[in-house]
Write a protein that holds these residues in place. Structure first.
Motif, PDB file in Angstrom:
ATOM      1  N   ILE A  57     122.787  29.670  -0.057  1.00 55.69           N
ATOM      2  CA  ILE A  57     121.881  30.692  -0.513  1.00 55.69           C
ATOM      3  C   ILE A  57     122.922  31.945  -0.577  1.00 55.69           C
ATOM      4  N   SER A  58     123.912  32.091   0.107  1.00 55.05           N
ATOM      5  CA  SER A  58     125.057  33.363  -0.403  1.00 55.05           C
ATOM      6  C   SER A  58     126.332  32.761   0.339  1.00 55.05           C
ATOM      7  N   ARG A  59     127.605  32.989  -0.345  1.00 55.86           N
ATOM      8  CA  ARG A  59     128.946  32.867   0.170  1.00 55.86           C
ATOM      9  C   ARG A  59     129.208  34.423   0.407  1.00 55.86           C
ATOM     10  N   PHE A  60     129.612  34.656   1.696  1.00 57.90           N
ATOM     11  CA  PHE A  60     130.086  36.143   1.799  1.00 57.90           C
ATOM     12  C   PHE A  60     131.555  36.305   2.524  1.00 57.90           C
ATOM     13  N   LEU A  61     132.149  35.163   3.032  1.00 54.32           N
ATOM     14  CA  LEU A  61     133.358  35.696   3.546  1.00 54.32           C
ATOM     15  C   LEU A  61     134.368  34.495   3.369  1.00 54.32           C
ATOM     16  N   PRO A  62     135.528  35.006   2.581  1.00 56.42           N
ATOM     17  CA  PRO A  62     136.706  33.974   2.229  1.00 56.42           C
ATOM     18  C   PRO A  62     137.407  33.874   3.580  1.00 56.42           C
ATOM     19  N   ILE A  63     137.822  32.433   3.933  1.00 52.85           N
ATOM     20  CA  ILE A  63     138.413  32.086   5.004  1.00 52.85           C
ATOM     21  C   ILE A  63     139.668  31.529   4.628  1.00 52.85           C
ATOM     22  N   MET A  90     132.783  31.473   4.417  1.00 52.09           N
ATOM     23  CA  MET A  90     131.368  31.346   5.342  1.00 52.09           C
ATOM     24  C   MET A  90     130.351  31.525   4.366  1.00 52.09           C
ATOM     25  N   CYS A  91     129.265  30.768   4.896  1.00 52.06           N
ATOM     26  CA  CYS A  91     127.953  30.673   4.045  1.00 52.06           C
ATOM     27  C   CYS A  91     126.757  30.854   4.744  1.00 52.06           C
ATOM     28  N   VAL A  92     125.644  31.192   3.900  1.00 53.68           N
ATOM     29  CA  VAL A  92     124.430  30.960   4.607  1.00 53.68           C
ATOM     30  C   VAL A  92     123.539  29.799   3.778  1.00 53.68           C
ATOM     31  N   ALA A  93     123.238  28.904   4.483  1.00 55.30           N
ATOM     32  CA  ALA A  93     122.541  27.812   3.737  1.00 55.30           C
ATOM     33  C   ALA A  93     121.190  27.629   4.423  1.00 55.30           C
ATOM     34  N   ALA A  94     120.350  26.786   3.375  1.00 60.16           N
ATOM     35  CA  ALA A  94     118.983  26.600   3.992  1.00 60.16           C
ATOM     36  C   ALA A  94     118.589  25.477   3.130  1.00 60.16           C
ATOM     37  N   ARG A  95     117.344  24.834   3.646  1.00 58.67           N
ATOM     38  CA  ARG A  95     116.746  23.784   2.700  1.00 58.67           C
ATOM     39  C   ARG A  95     116.323  24.050   1.257  1.00 58.67           C
ATOM     40  N   LYS A  96     116.667  23.347   0.340  1.00 59.23           N
ATOM     41  CA  LYS A  96     116.308  23.550  -0.834  1.00 59.23           C
ATOM     42  C   LYS A  96     114.866  24.120  -1.007  1.00 59.23           C
ATOM     43  N   GLY A  97     114.819  25.164  -1.679  1.00 59.03           N
ATOM     44  CA  GLY A  97     113.483  25.835  -2.119  1.00 59.03           C
ATOM     45  C   GLY A  97     112.960  26.721  -0.818  1.00 59.03           C
ATOM     46  N   PHE A  98     113.891  27.099   0.047  1.00 58.60           N
ATOM     47  CA  PHE A  98     113.496  27.819   1.274  1.00 58.60           C
ATOM     48  C   PHE A  98     113.237  29.263   0.617  1.00 58.60           C
ATOM     49  N   GLN A  99     112.004  29.930   0.900  1.00 54.01           N
ATOM     50  CA  GLN A  99     111.845  31.430   0.639  1.00 54.01           C
ATOM     51  C   GLN A  99     111.599  32.276   1.976  1.00 54.01           C
ATOM     52  N   ASP A 100     112.515  33.083   1.979  1.00 52.89           N
ATOM     53  CA  ASP A 100     112.434  34.158   2.989  1.00 52.89           C
ATOM     54  C   ASP A 100     111.566  35.024   3.271  1.00 52.89           C
ATOM     55  N   ILE A 143     121.183  28.354   8.269  1.00 50.76           N
ATOM     56  CA  ILE A 143     122.468  28.282   8.889  1.00 50.76           C
ATOM     57  C   ILE A 143     123.506  29.138   8.475  1.00 50.76           C
ATOM     58  N   VAL A 144     124.590  29.555   9.334  1.00 51.45           N
ATOM     59  CA  VAL A 144     125.569  30.325   9.012  1.00 51.45           C
ATOM     60  C   VAL A 144     126.910  29.259   9.388  1.00 51.45           C
ATOM     61  N   HIS A 200     127.100  40.162   9.590  1.00 58.91           N
ATOM     62  CA  HIS A 200     126.612  39.919   8.139  1.00 58.91           C
ATOM     63  C   HIS A 200     125.100  40.307   7.966  1.00 58.91           C
ATOM     64  N   PHE A 201     124.245  40.048   8.860  1.00 54.73           N
ATOM     65  CA  PHE A 201     122.905  40.355   8.705  1.00 54.73           C
ATOM     66  C   PHE A 201     122.636  42.031   8.854  1.00 54.73           C
ATOM     67  N   ASP A 202     123.470  42.263   9.937  1.00 52.91           N
ATOM     68  CA  ASP A 202     123.501  43.802  10.028  1.00 52.91           C
ATOM     69  C   ASP A 202     123.665  44.675   8.850  1.00 52.91           C
ATOM     70  N   ASP A 203     124.729  44.165   8.007  1.00 58.70           N
ATOM     71  CA  ASP A 203     125.263  44.908   6.964  1.00 58.70           C
ATOM     72  C   ASP A 203     123.802  45.089   5.978  1.00 58.70           C
ATOM     73  N   LEU A 204     123.140  43.724   6.079  1.00 56.91           N
ATOM     74  CA  LEU A 204     121.918  43.624   5.107  1.00 56.91           C
ATOM     75  C   LEU A 204     120.831  44.246   5.745  1.00 56.91           C
ATOM     76  N   ASN A 205     120.875  44.753   6.895  1.00 56.69           N
ATOM     77  CA  ASN A 205     119.759  45.362   7.678  1.00 56.69           C
ATOM     78  C   ASN A 205     118.313  44.351   7.591  1.00 56.69           C
ATOM     79  N   ARG A 206     118.753  43.009   8.106  1.00 58.80           N
ATOM     80  CA  ARG A 206     117.982  42.091   8.260  1.00 58.80           C
ATOM     81  C   ARG A 206     117.796  41.588   9.526  1.00 58.80           C
TER      82      ARG A 206
END
Length: 207
Positions: free
Chosen positions: A170-176, A94-104, A152-153, A123-129
């Motif tokens: 952007i990040s890989r956070f959960l193996p499936i 399970m991953c978070v992905a975005a357009r190349k060069g995306f800045q949060d 996207i997730v 996932h984002f609750d854990d990050l307090n986002r």
């Protein structure tokens, strides 16, 4: 008969191999085109094919004694079932992905497109986002391309679809992977039979 709910599609192809290695040959099911229920009198098992996201529903409600389903579905639906075995197939992340060069921009809620709303929220609750969920059922990759979402997730296996559409992980956070699950009442009454099946599948996987 032990009733087993199996997923249709690509994961189902891997499942047939696992079952065969464990001594539960179901080649006739694999070769058939439209038949949904198959019975093996020799093994005392009735197999039936369902949509992957429905396997846990059949098991939780007792229509199936056991089933094979992705860990993503278990985490998203949180069904009242026993998880018996990691089959080690259907591996992805399970991953978070975005357009190349995306800045949060942390000062704004992050717009997240996904069909895995519960997993994304956790996932984002854990990050307090702070986020805004946009639920989609398909073609998730379109959302950031059309400005519907920032990220996207989604499940990523090879990443080819992302790359072809100008997206990056952007990040890989959960193996499936695929899991064997059981109805709680069925397991209480038929634990010996189900445990035997689990042992055979484990031996088949190790072999």
């Amino acid at each position: 008969m032990i009733n087993i709910a199996l997923p249709k599609g690509r994961l189902g192809d891997h499942v047939f191999n696992i079952l065969s290695k464990g001594g539960y040959d179901c080649r006739e099911m694999h070769d058939a085109n439209r038949q949904l229920i198959f019975t093996s009198e020799e093994n005392g098992i009735s197999y039936f094919l369902v949509k992957p996201s429905d396997v846990d529903i059949y098991v939780a409600h007792g229509a199936a004694d056991i089933g094979i389903v992705g860990k993503d579905i278990l985490l998203e639906h949180d069904p009242d079932v026993y998880e018996l075995l990691d089959l080690g197939i259907g591996k992805c992340q399970m991953c978070v992905a975005a357009r190349k060069g995306f800045q949060d921009d942390p000062s704004l809620p992050l717009r997240v497109a996904t069909k895995f709303t519960n997993i994304a929220k956790a996932h984002f609750d854990d990050l307090n986002r702070q986020i805004e969920i946009i639920r989609l059922n398909g073609s998730i990759e379109l959302a950031p391309l059309l400005g519907l979402s920032d990220v996207i997730v989604d499940i990523v296996e090879t990443g080819t679809t992302l790359r072809e559409n100008g997206l990056e992980v952007i990040s890989r956070f959960l193996p499936i992977s695929a899991r064997l699950i059981a109805n709680k009442a069925s397991y209480s009454f038929r634990s010996a039979e189900i445990d035997q099946l689990v042992r055979k599948l484990s031996e088949g996987i190790q072999a």
